[in-house]
Write an enzyme that holds these catalytic residues in place. Structure first.
Site, mmCIF file in Angstrom:
data_model
loop_
_atom_site.group_PDB
_atom_site.id
_atom_site.type_symbol
_atom_site.label_atom_id
_atom_site.label_comp_id
_atom_site.label_asym_id
_atom_site.label_seq_id
_atom_site.Cartn_x
_atom_site.Cartn_y
_atom_site.Cartn_z
ATOM 1 N N ARG A 123 -1.118 -1.964 -7.041
ATOM 2 C CA ARG A 123 -1.414 -3.069 -6.123
ATOM 3 C C ARG A 123 -2.461 -4.001 -6.736
ATOM 4 O O ARG A 123 -2.310 -5.226 -6.715
ATOM 5 C CB ARG A 123 -1.909 -2.480 -4.807
ATOM 6 C CG ARG A 123 -2.280 -3.478 -3.716
ATOM 7 C CD ARG A 123 -2.537 -2.683 -2.438
ATOM 8 N NE ARG A 123 -3.285 -3.425 -1.439
ATOM 9 C CZ ARG A 123 -2.732 -4.216 -0.527
ATOM 10 N NH1 ARG A 123 -1.430 -4.417 -0.522
ATOM 11 N NH2 ARG A 123 -3.480 -4.817 0.383
ATOM 12 N N ARG A 178 0.839 -1.188 0.000
ATOM 13 C CA ARG A 178 0.000 0.000 0.000
ATOM 14 C C ARG A 178 0.881 1.248 0.000
ATOM 15 O O ARG A 178 2.046 1.210 0.422
ATOM 16 C CB ARG A 178 -0.913 0.024 1.226
ATOM 17 C CG ARG A 178 -1.836 -1.177 1.363
ATOM 18 C CD ARG A 178 -2.630 -1.085 2.660
ATOM 19 N NE ARG A 178 -3.578 -2.189 2.806
ATOM 20 C CZ ARG A 178 -3.337 -3.319 3.442
ATOM 21 N NH1 ARG A 178 -2.137 -3.510 3.985
ATOM 22 N NH2 ARG A 178 -4.257 -4.263 3.545
ATOM 23 N N HIS A 228 -2.909 2.434 -5.668
ATOM 24 C CA HIS A 228 -3.638 1.177 -5.532
ATOM 25 C C HIS A 228 -3.800 0.474 -6.881
ATOM 26 O O HIS A 228 -4.003 -0.744 -6.919
ATOM 27 C CB HIS A 228 -5.013 1.425 -4.901
ATOM 28 C CG HIS A 228 -5.170 0.755 -3.567
ATOM 29 N ND1 HIS A 228 -4.327 1.001 -2.498
ATOM 30 C CD2 HIS A 228 -6.038 -0.186 -3.129
ATOM 31 C CE1 HIS A 228 -4.696 0.265 -1.474
ATOM 32 N NE2 HIS A 228 -5.719 -0.476 -1.824
ATOM 33 N N LYS A 287 -2.261 -2.537 7.885
ATOM 34 C CA LYS A 287 -3.447 -2.140 8.636
ATOM 35 C C LYS A 287 -3.532 -2.942 9.928
ATOM 36 O O LYS A 287 -3.189 -4.119 9.966
ATOM 37 C CB LYS A 287 -4.705 -2.369 7.799
ATOM 38 C CG LYS A 287 -4.836 -1.395 6.634
ATOM 39 C CD LYS A 287 -6.164 -1.576 5.923
ATOM 40 C CE LYS A 287 -6.348 -0.541 4.820
ATOM 41 N NZ LYS A 287 -7.655 -0.693 4.140
ATOM 42 N N HIS A 302 -4.067 -8.895 3.445
ATOM 43 C CA HIS A 302 -5.501 -8.851 3.700
ATOM 44 C C HIS A 302 -5.845 -9.710 4.915
ATOM 45 O O HIS A 302 -5.416 -10.855 5.000
ATOM 46 C CB HIS A 302 -6.285 -9.368 2.492
ATOM 47 C CG HIS A 302 -6.300 -8.414 1.343
ATOM 48 N ND1 HIS A 302 -6.499 -8.813 0.029
ATOM 49 C CD2 HIS A 302 -6.143 -7.062 1.293
ATOM 50 C CE1 HIS A 302 -6.461 -7.759 -0.757
ATOM 51 N NE2 HIS A 302 -6.252 -6.690 -0.021
ATOM 52 N N TYR A 316 -10.146 -9.984 -6.746
ATOM 53 C CA TYR A 316 -9.215 -10.069 -7.868
ATOM 54 C C TYR A 316 -9.496 -11.286 -8.740
ATOM 55 O O TYR A 316 -9.131 -11.299 -9.918
ATOM 56 C CB TYR A 316 -7.771 -10.086 -7.353
ATOM 57 C CG TYR A 316 -7.440 -8.832 -6.601
ATOM 58 C CD1 TYR A 316 -7.309 -7.619 -7.263
ATOM 59 C CD2 TYR A 316 -7.307 -8.836 -5.222
ATOM 60 C CE1 TYR A 316 -7.043 -6.457 -6.580
ATOM 61 C CE2 TYR A 316 -7.040 -7.680 -4.523
ATOM 62 C CZ TYR A 316 -6.909 -6.493 -5.220
ATOM 63 O OH TYR A 316 -6.659 -5.333 -4.528
#
Length: 300
Positions: A249, A149, A246, A173, A272, A281
């Site tokens: 990514r 990210r 992004h 995150k 994730h 995806y």
């Protein structure tokens, strides 16, 4: 407890206990401030289901996106679930609050051949040794090569980069740390930047920073500068000047799946928490497969 104080305590809980990112905490704070603007700063125990529904209805009338209303529903549910556990309310009025279904928006994805061209252009621009061009080439190669990210890229310190193993250590995150691999092109670009580009940028300020990527004034680069770089480099490729980091990514994830990578491996690479987030995806890859079939198959 008044709603404003409950909101402050709840957001502090999110930051300190659940360790949510500053951006997520800001979103919760803004959503609940909007709730207080609608209901008034009353005792949190006085807020009922109808007031919450009225708040969301007003957002709909303003034309807020379904994703925004869904996030606000989640913010309210989180607040009242926490308040119930903390003994601030006797019952949770948000239990029957229903969030609108979010429309699925497939991410913009550049073709592998197109990105090869973009990265080749960046490499040629860096060939004369300009420190900013060397940095920009390294940023593009790192974003696409590792799928990190933009905040993770900007937060990289020198100790986080291992060129021998071709990996970067990032803090994602929820303060979750992971190691992301990257390929030989990124190794070459990073090596050139760290050897010739970064020292020249670092000399532009008296401050000392461990940051890998530096801005034109020698300080840690910010997300806005990276957004502008990607918009210039990748925007024409995907047909939008609004494209950001992004997109690289998304492209990295899609191209990995197109190449046969395991979904769980891609989940780990991207950091994730949920496999469901990564599964979008597979829809992108299916769209590309369907498009190729329609274009090439004689019975399509």
């Amino acid at each position: 407890m008044m709603l404003s104080q409950a909101t402050a305590d709840f957001v502090a809980h999110l930051e300190q206990v659940r360790r949510l990112s500053p951006a997520t905490a800001r979103a919760y704070r803004a959503d609940l401030a909007d709730l207080a603007a609608t209901t008034g700063d009353v005792e949190i125990g006085l807020i009922d289901l109808e007031q919450l529904r009225d708040w969301l209805w007003r957002a709909t009338q303003r034309g807020d996106a379904r994703s925004t209303i869904a996030r606000r529903t989640s913010s309210a549910k989180g607040l009242f679930r926490w308040a119930l556990d903390a003994g601030l309310v006797d019952a949770d009025p948000s239990l029957r609050l229903v969030a609108p279904k979010r429309g699925r928006t497939l991410p913009r994805v550049a073709t592998a051949d197109g990105l090869d061209g973009v990265l080749a252009d960046a490499e040629r621009a860096a060939a004369d040794g300009d420190p900013v061009a060397l940095r920009d080439h390294a940023i593009l190669e790192t974003l696409y090569g590792s799928g990190v990210r933009v905040a993770e890229l900007c937060g990289l310190d020198l100790d986080d980069v291992d060129l021998d193993r071709a990996t970067v250590r990032v803090l994602g995150k929820g303060s979750r740390e992971r190691t992301a691999p990257f390929g030989r092109p990124a190794v070459r670009a990073l090596s050139a930047y760290l050897t010739r580009g970064r020292p020249a940028l670092a000399a532009r300020t008296d401050e000392t920073t461990p940051a890998v990527f530096l801005g034109a004034r020698g300080r840690r680069i910010g997300p806005r500068s990276v957004y502008d770089l990607v918009a210039r480099a990748v925007g024409p490729l995907v047909g939008s000047s609004a494209v950001g980091p992004h997109a690289l990514r998304h492209s990295a994830a899609t191209h990995l799946l197109d190449g046969g990578a395991d979904l769980r491996a891609v989940q780990e690479l991207l950091g994730h928490a949920s496999l469901g987030t990564t599964q979008i995806y597979t829809h992108v890859s299916n769209e590309r497969l369907a498009a190729a079939y329609r274009q090439a198959h004689p019975r399509a």
